[in-house]
Scaffold this motif. Sequence first.
Motif, PDB file in Angstrom:
ATOM      1  N   GLY A  70       7.852  11.103   1.983  1.00 23.95           N
ATOM      2  CA  GLY A  70       8.432   9.806   2.276  1.00 23.95           C
ATOM      3  C   GLY A  70       7.583   8.898   3.142  1.00 23.95           C
ATOM      4  O   GLY A  70       8.004   7.819   3.506  1.00 23.95           O
ATOM      5  N   VAL A  71       6.381   9.328   3.505  1.00 26.88           N
ATOM      6  CA  VAL A  71       5.511   8.508   4.347  1.00 26.88           C
ATOM      7  C   VAL A  71       4.464   7.851   3.459  1.00 26.88           C
ATOM      8  O   VAL A  71       3.712   8.531   2.770  1.00 26.88           O
ATOM      9  CB  VAL A  71       4.818   9.362   5.437  1.00 26.88           C
ATOM     10  CG1 VAL A  71       3.880   8.510   6.281  1.00 26.88           C
ATOM     11  CG2 VAL A  71       5.862  10.034   6.314  1.00 26.88           C
ATOM     12  N   PRO A  72       4.403   6.513   3.447  1.00 21.86           N
ATOM     13  CA  PRO A  72       3.431   5.827   2.606  1.00 21.86           C
ATOM     14  C   PRO A  72       2.006   6.137   3.034  1.00 21.86           C
ATOM     15  O   PRO A  72       1.735   6.388   4.201  1.00 21.86           O
ATOM     16  CB  PRO A  72       3.725   4.343   2.826  1.00 21.86           C
ATOM     17  CG  PRO A  72       5.013   4.276   3.544  1.00 21.86           C
ATOM     18  CD  PRO A  72       5.238   5.596   4.193  1.00 21.86           C
ATOM     19  N   GLU A  73       1.111   6.125   2.058  1.00 22.53           N
ATOM     20  CA  GLU A  73      -0.301   6.310   2.360  1.00 22.53           C
ATOM     21  C   GLU A  73      -0.752   5.162   3.253  1.00 22.53           C
ATOM     22  O   GLU A  73      -0.528   3.998   2.951  1.00 22.53           O
ATOM     23  CB  GLU A  73      -1.100   6.300   1.059  1.00 22.53           C
ATOM     24  CG  GLU A  73      -2.579   6.485   1.249  1.00 22.53           C
ATOM     25  CD  GLU A  73      -3.323   6.411  -0.069  1.00 22.53           C
ATOM     26  OE1 GLU A  73      -4.435   5.856  -0.061  1.00 22.53           O
ATOM     27  OE2 GLU A  73      -2.795   6.873  -1.084  1.00 22.53           O
ATOM     28  N   PRO A  74      -1.396   5.471   4.383  1.00 26.85           N
ATOM     29  CA  PRO A  74      -1.791   4.400   5.299  1.00 26.85           C
ATOM     30  C   PRO A  74      -2.950   3.577   4.739  1.00 26.85           C
ATOM     31  O   PRO A  74      -3.690   4.028   3.870  1.00 26.85           O
ATOM     32  CB  PRO A  74      -2.227   5.162   6.557  1.00 26.85           C
ATOM     33  CG  PRO A  74      -2.663   6.489   6.050  1.00 26.85           C
ATOM     34  CD  PRO A  74      -1.777   6.788   4.861  1.00 26.85           C
ATOM     35  N   HIS A  75      -3.068   2.381   5.245  1.00 22.80           N
ATOM     36  CA  HIS A  75      -4.185   1.519   4.879  1.00 22.80           C
ATOM     37  C   HIS A  75      -5.336   1.826   5.834  1.00 22.80           C
ATOM     38  O   HIS A  75      -5.144   1.950   7.032  1.00 22.80           O
ATOM     39  CB  HIS A  75      -3.775   0.051   5.016  1.00 22.80           C
ATOM     40  CG  HIS A  75      -4.898  -0.883   4.752  1.00 22.80           C
ATOM     41  ND1 HIS A  75      -5.767  -1.281   5.731  1.00 22.80           N
ATOM     42  CD2 HIS A  75      -5.322  -1.469   3.623  1.00 22.80           C
ATOM     43  CE1 HIS A  75      -6.671  -2.080   5.210  1.00 22.80           C
ATOM     44  NE2 HIS A  75      -6.410  -2.212   3.928  1.00 22.80           N
ATOM     45  N   ASN A  76      -6.522   1.970   5.297  1.00 21.16           N
ATOM     46  CA  ASN A  76      -7.689   2.227   6.138  1.00 21.16           C
ATOM     47  C   ASN A  76      -8.472   0.929   6.324  1.00 21.16           C
ATOM     48  O   ASN A  76      -8.608   0.151   5.401  1.00 21.16           O
ATOM     49  CB  ASN A  76      -8.588   3.288   5.502  1.00 21.16           C
ATOM     50  CG  ASN A  76      -7.904   4.629   5.431  1.00 21.16           C
ATOM     51  OD1 ASN A  76      -7.203   5.013   6.362  1.00 21.16           O
ATOM     52  ND2 ASN A  76      -8.078   5.337   4.341  1.00 21.16           N
ATOM     53  N   GLY A  77      -8.976   0.721   7.509  1.00 21.66           N
ATOM     54  CA  GLY A  77      -9.742  -0.484   7.795  1.00 21.66           C
ATOM     55  C   GLY A  77      -8.896  -1.529   8.480  1.00 21.66           C
ATOM     56  O   GLY A  77      -7.697  -1.386   8.657  1.00 21.66           O
ATOM     57  N   TRP A  78      -9.512  -2.602   8.840  1.00 20.75           N
ATOM     58  CA  TRP A  78      -8.824  -3.658   9.558  1.00 20.75           C
ATOM     59  C   TRP A  78      -8.195  -4.634   8.578  1.00 20.75           C
ATOM     60  O   TRP A  78      -8.553  -4.681   7.414  1.00 20.75           O
ATOM     61  CB  TRP A  78      -9.767  -4.362  10.529  1.00 20.75           C
ATOM     62  CG  TRP A  78     -10.879  -5.124   9.876  1.00 20.75           C
ATOM     63  CD1 TRP A  78     -12.081  -4.626   9.484  1.00 20.75           C
ATOM     64  CD2 TRP A  78     -10.879  -6.492   9.514  1.00 20.75           C
ATOM     65  NE1 TRP A  78     -12.837  -5.607   8.904  1.00 20.75           N
ATOM     66  CE2 TRP A  78     -12.113  -6.775   8.909  1.00 20.75           C
ATOM     67  CE3 TRP A  78      -9.961  -7.523   9.643  1.00 20.75           C
ATOM     68  CZ2 TRP A  78     -12.451  -8.035   8.445  1.00 20.75           C
ATOM     69  CZ3 TRP A  78     -10.301  -8.779   9.175  1.00 20.75           C
ATOM     70  CH2 TRP A  78     -11.538  -9.020   8.589  1.00 20.75           C
ATOM     71  N   THR A  79      -7.233  -5.406   9.084  1.00 21.92           N
ATOM     72  CA  THR A  79      -6.570  -6.432   8.285  1.00 21.92           C
ATOM     73  C   THR A  79      -6.403  -7.677   9.147  1.00 21.92           C
ATOM     74  O   THR A  79      -6.575  -7.626  10.369  1.00 21.92           O
ATOM     75  CB  THR A  79      -5.181  -5.980   7.794  1.00 21.92           C
ATOM     76  OG1 THR A  79      -4.342  -5.782   8.922  1.00 21.92           O
ATOM     77  CG2 THR A  79      -5.257  -4.706   6.976  1.00 21.92           C
ATOM     78  N   PHE A  80      -6.062  -8.794   8.521  1.00 20.17           N
ATOM     79  CA  PHE A  80      -5.885 -10.036   9.250  1.00 20.17           C
ATOM     80  C   PHE A  80      -4.522 -10.144   9.921  1.00 20.17           C
ATOM     81  O   PHE A  80      -4.358 -10.908  10.859  1.00 20.17           O
ATOM     82  CB  PHE A  80      -6.070 -11.246   8.316  1.00 20.17           C
ATOM     83  CG  PHE A  80      -7.508 -11.500   7.982  1.00 20.17           C
ATOM     84  CD1 PHE A  80      -8.348 -12.136   8.882  1.00 20.17           C
ATOM     85  CD2 PHE A  80      -8.018 -11.107   6.767  1.00 20.17           C
ATOM     86  CE1 PHE A  80      -9.679 -12.362   8.577  1.00 20.17           C
ATOM     87  CE2 PHE A  80      -9.339 -11.334   6.450  1.00 20.17           C
ATOM     88  CZ  PHE A  80     -10.178 -11.959   7.351  1.00 20.17           C
ATOM     89  N   LEU A  81      -3.545  -9.420   9.435  1.00 19.91           N
ATOM     90  CA  LEU A  81      -2.180  -9.555   9.944  1.00 19.91           C
ATOM     91  C   LEU A  81      -1.732  -8.295  10.661  1.00 19.91           C
ATOM     92  O   LEU A  81      -2.125  -7.190  10.313  1.00 19.91           O
ATOM     93  CB  LEU A  81      -1.214  -9.826   8.787  1.00 19.91           C
ATOM     94  CG  LEU A  81      -1.472 -11.088   7.987  1.00 19.91           C
ATOM     95  CD1 LEU A  81      -0.513 -11.174   6.825  1.00 19.91           C
ATOM     96  CD2 LEU A  81      -1.347 -12.314   8.872  1.00 19.91           C
ATOM     97  N   THR A  82      -0.825  -8.483  11.619  1.00 16.34           N
ATOM     98  CA  THR A  82      -0.226  -7.338  12.287  1.00 16.34           C
ATOM     99  C   THR A  82       0.930  -6.815  11.441  1.00 16.34           C
ATOM    100  O   THR A  82       1.450  -7.511  10.563  1.00 16.34           O
ATOM    101  CB  THR A  82       0.334  -7.728  13.674  1.00 16.34           C
ATOM    102  OG1 THR A  82       1.434  -8.623  13.478  1.00 16.34           O
ATOM    103  CG2 THR A  82      -0.726  -8.358  14.552  1.00 16.34           C
TER     104      THR A  82
END
Length: 117
Positions: free
Chosen positions: A6-18
């Motif tokens: 039930g835990v989504p695969e996390p996003h790796n790296g930086w993003t523009f939004l919090t």
Amino acid sequence: MVEVHGVPEPHNGWTFLTNHARVLASIADNHNARVRDIAVRCRLTERAVQKIIADLEQTGYLSHTRIGRSNRYRIDPGQVLRHPAEAGLTVAALLSFLVRDEDEREALADGHDRPCP
């Protein structure tokens, strides 16, 4: 997206939004969204979404009304963003860049989806 227990695969790296901005935009798209649906859309755990919603409510950006077993969220569009670099910028201005317009909503109804901003 791959989910493990039930835990989504996390996003790796930086993003523009919090994650707070993503959750707020997701709620702006659907004021009746379930925590589970917000979590999937934003690639967060349900617990993380619950914490973010609590943060947003505690600081006055968001409130909710209980309707049966569901919540109806209300965003205060006049609230200003917290960081000094965005002094004077309102939630409404931020969401104007992040929330789907009616054409995109129609595309969703036709079965096309996009991830959380």
